[in-house]
Design a protein around this motif. Structure first.
Motif, PDB file in Angstrom:
ATOM      1  N   ALA A   1     -10.433  44.329  53.292  1.00 46.21           N
ATOM      2  CA  ALA A   1      -9.855  44.791  51.786  1.00 46.21           C
ATOM      3  C   ALA A   1     -11.081  45.739  51.160  1.00 46.21           C
ATOM      4  CB  ALA A   1      -9.206  43.818  51.022  1.00 46.21           C
ATOM      5  N   HIS A   2     -10.614  46.833  51.222  1.00 51.90           N
ATOM      6  CA  HIS A   2     -11.688  47.795  50.391  1.00 51.90           C
ATOM      7  C   HIS A   2     -10.963  48.978  49.747  1.00 51.90           C
ATOM      8  CE1 HIS A   2     -11.558  51.039  53.571  1.00 51.90           C
ATOM      9  NE2 HIS A   2     -11.265  50.016  54.380  1.00 51.90           N
ATOM     10  N   GLU A   3     -11.809  49.864  48.929  1.00 58.36           N
ATOM     11  CA  GLU A   3     -11.209  50.960  48.129  1.00 58.36           C
ATOM     12  C   GLU A   3     -11.507  52.002  48.818  1.00 58.36           C
ATOM     13  OE1 GLU A   3     -11.196  49.947  43.542  1.00 58.36           O
ATOM     14  OE2 GLU A   3     -13.102  50.681  44.254  1.00 58.36           O
ATOM     15  N   ASP A   4     -11.772  52.217  50.319  1.00 58.07           N
ATOM     16  CA  ASP A   4     -11.979  53.385  50.861  1.00 58.07           C
ATOM     17  C   ASP A   4     -10.593  53.585  51.342  1.00 58.07           C
ATOM     18  OD1 ASP A   4     -13.017  55.556  51.993  1.00 58.07           O
ATOM     19  OD2 ASP A   4     -14.443  54.454  53.524  1.00 58.07           O
ATOM     20  N   THR A   5     -10.548  54.972  51.864  1.00 59.07           N
ATOM     21  CA  THR A   5      -9.100  55.336  52.557  1.00 59.07           C
ATOM     22  C   THR A   5      -8.795  54.436  53.510  1.00 59.07           C
ATOM     23  OG1 THR A   5      -9.902  57.025  53.665  1.00 59.07           O
ATOM     24  CG2 THR A   5      -9.087  57.488  51.657  1.00 59.07           C
ATOM     25  N   LEU A   6      -7.573  54.344  53.830  1.00 60.41           N
ATOM     26  CA  LEU A   6      -7.163  53.674  55.261  1.00 60.41           C
ATOM     27  C   LEU A   6      -7.546  54.073  56.456  1.00 60.41           C
ATOM     28  CD1 LEU A   6      -5.512  51.046  56.129  1.00 60.41           C
ATOM     29  CD2 LEU A   6      -3.586  52.424  56.313  1.00 60.41           C
ATOM     30  N   SER A   7      -7.211  55.434  56.644  1.00 61.20           N
ATOM     31  CA  SER A   7      -7.686  56.249  57.701  1.00 61.20           C
ATOM     32  C   SER A   7      -9.398  56.347  57.758  1.00 61.20           C
ATOM     33  CB  SER A   7      -6.963  57.420  57.954  1.00 61.20           C
ATOM     34  OG  SER A   7      -5.509  57.312  58.042  1.00 61.20           O
ATOM     35  N   PHE A   8      -9.887  56.226  58.712  1.00 64.48           N
ATOM     36  CA  PHE A   8     -11.493  56.511  59.010  1.00 64.48           C
ATOM     37  C   PHE A   8     -12.315  55.873  57.896  1.00 64.48           C
ATOM     38  CE2 PHE A   8      -8.761  59.999  59.766  1.00 64.48           C
ATOM     39  CZ  PHE A   8      -9.013  60.199  61.326  1.00 64.48           C
TER      40      PHE A   8
ATOM     41  N   LEU B   1      -7.412  35.375  67.747  1.00 73.01           N
ATOM     42  CA  LEU B   1      -6.358  35.854  66.701  1.00 73.01           C
ATOM     43  C   LEU B   1      -5.206  35.583  66.848  1.00 73.01           C
ATOM     44  CD1 LEU B   1      -7.532  39.674  66.387  1.00 73.01           C
ATOM     45  CD2 LEU B   1      -8.125  37.782  64.503  1.00 73.01           C
ATOM     46  N   ASP B   2      -4.381  34.917  65.792  1.00 72.21           N
ATOM     47  CA  ASP B   2      -3.146  34.461  65.888  1.00 72.21           C
ATOM     48  C   ASP B   2      -2.378  35.461  65.239  1.00 72.21           C
ATOM     49  OD1 ASP B   2      -3.814  32.118  67.159  1.00 72.21           O
ATOM     50  OD2 ASP B   2      -3.921  31.064  65.222  1.00 72.21           O
ATOM     51  N   ALA B   3      -2.582  36.705  64.787  1.00 67.14           N
ATOM     52  CA  ALA B   3      -2.041  37.518  63.811  1.00 67.14           C
ATOM     53  C   ALA B   3      -2.644  38.789  64.241  1.00 67.14           C
ATOM     54  CB  ALA B   3      -1.764  37.399  62.525  1.00 67.14           C
ATOM     55  N   PRO B   4      -2.054  40.066  64.006  1.00 66.78           N
ATOM     56  CA  PRO B   4      -3.035  41.454  63.957  1.00 66.78           C
ATOM     57  C   PRO B   4      -4.033  41.320  62.953  1.00 66.78           C
ATOM     58  CG  PRO B   4      -0.517  41.726  64.179  1.00 66.78           C
ATOM     59  CD  PRO B   4      -0.641  40.424  63.801  1.00 66.78           C
ATOM     60  N   VAL B   5      -5.061  42.105  63.183  1.00 65.07           N
ATOM     61  CA  VAL B   5      -5.994  42.392  62.085  1.00 65.07           C
ATOM     62  C   VAL B   5      -5.247  43.338  60.950  1.00 65.07           C
ATOM     63  CG1 VAL B   5      -8.230  43.338  61.374  1.00 65.07           C
ATOM     64  CG2 VAL B   5      -7.859  42.283  63.428  1.00 65.07           C
ATOM     65  N   LYS B   6      -5.266  42.987  59.619  1.00 67.30           N
ATOM     66  CA  LYS B   6      -4.631  43.736  58.848  1.00 67.30           C
ATOM     67  C   LYS B   6      -5.857  44.500  57.683  1.00 67.30           C
ATOM     68  CE  LYS B   6      -0.692  43.691  58.320  1.00 67.30           C
ATOM     69  NZ  LYS B   6       0.320  44.648  59.133  1.00 67.30           N
ATOM     70  N   ARG B   7      -5.423  45.546  57.160  1.00 70.62           N
ATOM     71  CA  ARG B   7      -6.090  46.427  56.361  1.00 70.62           C
ATOM     72  C   ARG B   7      -5.446  46.733  55.070  1.00 70.62           C
ATOM     73  NH1 ARG B   7      -8.006  51.482  59.225  1.00 70.62           N
ATOM     74  NH2 ARG B   7      -5.952  51.103  60.177  1.00 70.62           N
ATOM     75  N   VAL B   8      -6.145  46.375  53.916  1.00 69.90           N
ATOM     76  CA  VAL B   8      -5.556  46.855  52.497  1.00 69.90           C
ATOM     77  C   VAL B   8      -6.796  47.731  51.913  1.00 69.90           C
ATOM     78  CG1 VAL B   8      -5.165  46.027  50.251  1.00 69.90           C
ATOM     79  CG2 VAL B   8      -4.555  44.625  52.221  1.00 69.90           C
TER      80      VAL B   8
END
Length: 163
Positions: free
Chosen positions: A97-104, A122-129
């Motif tokens: 989780a971070h405030e930078d843009t999702l892409s790049f 991993l038991d689940a995909p890596v997710k990003r917020v």
């Protein structure tokens, strides 16, 4: 060296203290586990640390047995791979989780390394917020829409735990 601080954190009441204590320096490359847990890891920094704590507490309150670990990276170059690795190997689920843009954004690099080196754990995909892939508007309503909020984290935690 470049040292950046999130200006909004200066205005937040939870982030104020009359004296920071004797050990107020931040060691380079050493993350801090701000909330221990064993069901899911959130890797974050800056303003998303507090939002992650609020989201984790909300999910834990209504999800029996859920326990979210939150890691505050504190420094990005170098960053504490060993703490992240140990946590992900313990929880087997991770959200960046971070405030930078999702892409790049910076989280993409962390996600790529976790997926590359810890895939078998991993038991689940890596997710990003992260923020939307656009400039941040100055109006408070635009800023709230573009930047990640506690509700975004809650939704992603719920999805990742149910995977």
């Amino acid at each position: 060296m470049l040292f950046l601080e999130h200006k909004k954190l200066y205005r937040e009441m939870y982030n104020r203290a009359p004296h920071p204590g004797v050990d107020f320096t931040i060691p380079f490359g050493k993350a801090k586990i701000v909330k221990p847990g064993d069901s899911l890891t959130i890797v974050t920094y800056g303003a998303l640390v507090q939002k992650s704590i609020l989201a984790a507490l909300e999910v834990e309150k209504r999800s029996e047995g859920a326990s979210v670990e939150i890691i505050d990276l504190r420094t990005l170059a170098p960053w504490d791979w060993e703490t992240v690795k140990a946590s992900v190997m313990k929880t087997n689920r991770v959200i960046i989780a971070h405030e930078d843009t999702l892409s790049f954004g910076y989280g993409a690099e962390i996600a790529a390394r976790i997926a590359d080196e810890l895939f078998s754990h991993l038991d689940a995909p890596v997710k990003r917020v992260a923020a939307m892939d656009t400039w941040v508007g100055y109006h408070p309503q635009l800023e709230a829409k573009i930047l990640p909020q506690t509700d975004d984290l809650i939704r992603t935690i719920d999805q990742t735990l149910s995977f």
